[in-house]
Design a protein around this motif. Structure first.
Motif, PDB file in Angstrom:
ATOM      1  N   ARG A 213       0.840  -0.937   0.058  1.00 18.50           N
ATOM      2  CA  ARG A 213       0.101  -0.048  -0.040  1.00 18.50           C
ATOM      3  C   ARG A 213       0.824   1.264  -0.057  1.00 18.50           C
ATOM      4  NH1 ARG A 213      -3.034  -3.450   3.414  1.00 18.50           N
ATOM      5  NH2 ARG A 213      -5.075  -4.121   2.060  1.00 18.50           N
ATOM      6  N   ARG A 214       2.043   1.311   0.847  1.00 20.38           N
ATOM      7  CA  ARG A 214       2.732   2.366   0.755  1.00 20.38           C
ATOM      8  C   ARG A 214       3.417   2.588  -0.599  1.00 20.38           C
ATOM      9  NH1 ARG A 214       4.200   0.323   6.096  1.00 20.38           N
ATOM     10  NH2 ARG A 214       5.660  -0.966   5.519  1.00 20.38           N
ATOM     11  N   ALA A 215       3.863   1.662  -1.208  1.00 17.23           N
ATOM     12  CA  ALA A 215       4.492   1.490  -2.516  1.00 17.23           C
ATOM     13  C   ALA A 215       3.772   2.055  -3.506  1.00 17.23           C
ATOM     14  CB  ALA A 215       5.071   0.112  -2.851  1.00 17.23           C
ATOM     15  N   PHE A 216       2.462   1.313  -3.685  1.00 17.88           N
ATOM     16  CA  PHE A 216       1.459   1.798  -4.972  1.00 17.88           C
ATOM     17  C   PHE A 216       0.873   2.884  -4.787  1.00 17.88           C
ATOM     18  CE2 PHE A 216       1.494  -3.263  -5.517  1.00 17.88           C
ATOM     19  CZ  PHE A 216       1.940  -3.259  -6.771  1.00 17.88           C
ATOM     20  N   THR A 217       0.580   3.215  -3.364  1.00 15.39           N
ATOM     21  CA  THR A 217      -0.031   4.913  -3.493  1.00 15.39           C
ATOM     22  C   THR A 217       0.974   5.881  -3.471  1.00 15.39           C
ATOM     23  OG1 THR A 217       0.196   4.586  -1.170  1.00 15.39           O
ATOM     24  CG2 THR A 217      -1.984   3.849  -2.184  1.00 15.39           C
ATOM     25  N   GLN A 218       2.208   5.707  -3.312  1.00 13.99           N
ATOM     26  CA  GLN A 218       3.067   6.824  -3.435  1.00 13.99           C
ATOM     27  C   GLN A 218       3.878   6.903  -4.720  1.00 13.99           C
ATOM     28  OE1 GLN A 218       5.591   6.342   0.270  1.00 13.99           O
ATOM     29  NE2 GLN A 218       3.802   6.836   1.531  1.00 13.99           N
ATOM     30  N   ARG A 219       3.898   5.890  -5.454  1.00 10.30           N
ATOM     31  CA  ARG A 219       4.936   5.943  -6.476  1.00 10.30           C
ATOM     32  C   ARG A 219       3.791   5.295  -8.009  1.00 10.30           C
ATOM     33  NH1 ARG A 219       8.357   3.867  -2.716  1.00 10.30           N
ATOM     34  NH2 ARG A 219       8.189   1.600  -3.739  1.00 10.30           N
ATOM     35  N   PRO A 220       4.387   5.733  -8.945  1.00  8.99           N
ATOM     36  CA  PRO A 220       3.688   5.211 -10.173  1.00  8.99           C
ATOM     37  C   PRO A 220       3.715   3.576 -10.327  1.00  8.99           C
ATOM     38  CG  PRO A 220       5.124   7.138 -10.668  1.00  8.99           C
ATOM     39  CD  PRO A 220       5.177   6.806  -9.351  1.00  8.99           C
ATOM     40  N   TYR A 221       2.662   3.007 -10.849  1.00  7.61           N
ATOM     41  CA  TYR A 221       2.823   1.512 -11.049  1.00  7.61           C
ATOM     42  C   TYR A 221       4.229   1.128 -11.370  1.00  7.61           C
ATOM     43  CZ  TYR A 221       1.532  -3.214 -12.320  1.00  7.61           C
ATOM     44  OH  TYR A 221       1.347  -4.480 -12.354  1.00  7.61           O
ATOM     45  N   ALA A 222       4.750   1.588 -12.623  1.00  4.63           N
ATOM     46  CA  ALA A 222       6.007   1.195 -13.311  1.00  4.63           C
ATOM     47  C   ALA A 222       7.284   1.321 -12.371  1.00  4.63           C
ATOM     48  CB  ALA A 222       6.141   1.836 -14.399  1.00  4.63           C
ATOM     49  N   ASP A 223       7.164   2.110 -11.292  1.00  2.00           N
ATOM     50  CA  ASP A 223       8.438   2.295 -10.497  1.00  2.00           C
ATOM     51  C   ASP A 223       8.374   1.335  -9.100  1.00  2.00           C
ATOM     52  OD1 ASP A 223       9.070   4.276 -12.207  1.00  2.00           O
ATOM     53  OD2 ASP A 223       8.471   5.996 -10.578  1.00  2.00           O
ATOM     54  N   VAL A 224       7.018   0.521  -9.122  1.00  2.00           N
ATOM     55  CA  VAL A 224       7.090  -0.286  -7.914  1.00  2.00           C
ATOM     56  C   VAL A 224       7.551  -1.838  -8.341  1.00  2.00           C
ATOM     57  CG1 VAL A 224       5.579  -1.691  -6.151  1.00  2.00           C
ATOM     58  CG2 VAL A 224       5.188   0.785  -7.198  1.00  2.00           C
ATOM     59  N   THR A 225       8.402  -2.510  -7.359  1.00  2.00           N
ATOM     60  CA  THR A 225       8.749  -3.839  -7.701  1.00  2.00           C
ATOM     61  C   THR A 225       8.625  -4.708  -6.625  1.00  2.00           C
ATOM     62  OG1 THR A 225      11.117  -3.419  -6.659  1.00  2.00           O
ATOM     63  CG2 THR A 225      10.713  -2.661  -9.036  1.00  2.00           C
ATOM     64  N   ILE A 226       8.317  -6.021  -6.872  1.00  2.00           N
ATOM     65  CA  ILE A 226       8.226  -6.937  -6.115  1.00  2.00           C
ATOM     66  C   ILE A 226       9.396  -6.867  -4.855  1.00  2.00           C
ATOM     67  CG2 ILE A 226       8.092  -9.394  -5.497  1.00  2.00           C
ATOM     68  CD1 ILE A 226       5.696  -8.419  -6.525  1.00  2.00           C
ATOM     69  N   ARG A 227      10.467  -6.701  -5.612  1.00  2.00           N
ATOM     70  CA  ARG A 227      11.987  -6.656  -4.562  1.00  2.00           C
ATOM     71  C   ARG A 227      11.631  -5.793  -3.516  1.00  2.00           C
ATOM     72  NH1 ARG A 227      16.085  -9.943  -5.813  1.00  2.00           N
ATOM     73  NH2 ARG A 227      16.318 -10.962  -7.921  1.00  2.00           N
ATOM     74  N   GLY A 228      11.237  -4.314  -4.146  1.00  2.00           N
ATOM     75  CA  GLY A 228      11.167  -3.230  -3.069  1.00  2.00           C
ATOM     76  C   GLY A 228      10.191  -3.327  -1.967  1.00  2.00           C
ATOM     77  N   ILE A 229       8.955  -3.971  -2.501  1.00  2.00           N
ATOM     78  CA  ILE A 229       7.794  -4.526  -1.550  1.00  2.00           C
ATOM     79  C   ILE A 229       8.321  -5.219  -0.485  1.00  2.00           C
ATOM     80  CG2 ILE A 229       5.641  -5.497  -1.258  1.00  2.00           C
ATOM     81  CD1 ILE A 229       4.742  -4.175  -3.773  1.00  2.00           C
ATOM     82  N   ALA A 230       9.049  -6.282  -0.839  1.00  2.00           N
ATOM     83  CA  ALA A 230       9.533  -7.324   0.012  1.00  2.00           C
ATOM     84  C   ALA A 230      10.690  -6.771   0.808  1.00  2.00           C
ATOM     85  CB  ALA A 230      10.213  -8.485  -0.876  1.00  2.00           C
ATOM     86  N   ALA A 231      11.585  -5.895   0.480  1.00  2.00           N
ATOM     87  CA  ALA A 231      12.416  -5.253   1.213  1.00  2.00           C
ATOM     88  C   ALA A 231      12.157  -4.483   2.310  1.00  2.00           C
ATOM     89  CB  ALA A 231      13.490  -4.527   0.340  1.00  2.00           C
ATOM     90  N   ASP A 232      10.855  -3.686   1.937  1.00  2.00           N
ATOM     91  CA  ASP A 232      10.235  -2.678   2.903  1.00  2.00           C
ATOM     92  C   ASP A 232       9.374  -3.800   4.115  1.00  2.00           C
ATOM     93  OD1 ASP A 232       8.937  -0.735   4.371  1.00  2.00           O
ATOM     94  OD2 ASP A 232       7.592  -0.184   2.648  1.00  2.00           O
TER      95      ASP A 232
END
Length: 271
Positions: free
Chosen positions: A97-116
């Motif tokens: 939710r943090r990733a998808f609401t704060q950044r464009p979809y193309a900038d979000v990665t599964i790796r980034g979500i996992a790290a967070d």
């Protein structure tokens, strides 16, 4: 679209959209998702400075000033809720939710979500599948709406307040407030607005009797978002120390007046 819970997309991603579940789970599609079916959802997101993990405005307070009414502090410290005993699912949802609401979809990665979230990319894929499916989960308000509306009209206002406050504390996040991060965005995040309107506001309109049901439903939705926003804004304030029942005593009458269509003085059509 109805207010019930939908299912995740069954079709395979198109060319260039990444791998399906079970295929190189660390890879995610970089194309925008297409509006379609989705599965369960909840919490919210917040902003943070460079190099920091974004705060969750819907999170219950922690630390020295934390309320004694908060969920188990040990579970909080581990990033899990009592409803998420060791699976990491809730932590992944909050990070998504943090990733998808704060950044464009193309900038979000599964790796980034996992790290967070503090989990492996493969665990994200295990719980939610491809990035498109995870985005659809974030954009789905159906389960939250169903829970908020699960009461007779005569007690619905109080039920809504109790449910919202209790779920915020249990999940450490707000079930609705993430929609405000879609305001002003014309990219994929606008899907959150569309889903909120369909699954929350329209579902509430269908429950109401009397004139101006759509207007009253919109105002009720505004009350719920406002309650979540003020609890997030004053995360260490009096609201964090108050019981859900006491908050409902003070806040629910205004909601109930809109639900019944009666003003505070008892005038109006009502039922």
């Amino acid at each position: 679209m109805t207010s019930g819970q939908a299912t995740a997309p069954s079709q395979a991603p198109g060319p260039g959209t990444g791998q399906g579940q079970g295929q190189r789970p660390c890879t995610e599609p970089e194309s925008a998702p297409t509006p379609g079916p989705e599965s369960g959802s909840e919490p919210i997101v917040g902003a943070a400075g460079p190099g920091t993990t974004p705060a969750d405005p819907g999170a219950a307070p922690t630390g020295p000033g934390a309320s004694s009414a908060d969920p188990d502090t040990a579970l909080k410290a581990s990033g899990r809720s009592s409803a998420d005993p060791g699976t990491g699912r809730d932590a992944i949802l909050r990070a998504a939710r943090r990733a998808f609401t704060q950044r464009p979809y193309a900038d979000v990665t599964i790796r980034g979500i996992a790290a967070d979230a503090g989990v492996s990319p493969s665990l994200v894929v295990k719980h939610f599948g491809r990035k498109e499916e995870l985005f659809n989960t974030v954009a789905d308000f159906g389960p939250a709406a169903a829970e908020l509306l699960a009461a007779p009209l005569g007690t619905l206002g109080r039920h809504m307040v109790l449910t919202l406050v209790s779920r915020r504390r249990e999940k450490r996040s707000d079930p609705l407030l993430r929609v405000v991060f879609s305001l002003g965005n014309r990219d994929e995040r606008s899907l959150l607005r569309d889903r909120f309107h369909d699954q929350v506001t329209d579902a509430l309109t269908a429950r109401l009797h009397g004139p101006e049901a759509a207007l009253r439903a919109e105002l009720i939705a505004g009350h719920l978002l406002g309650l979540g926003a003020t609890l997030s804004l004053h995360r260490d304030g009096a609201g964090a120390r108050a019981t859900p029942e006491h908050i409902a005593d003070l806040y629910a009458p205004a909601l109930q007046a809109l639900i019944t269509g009666r003003a505070a003085d008892g005038t109006g059509p009502g039922r």
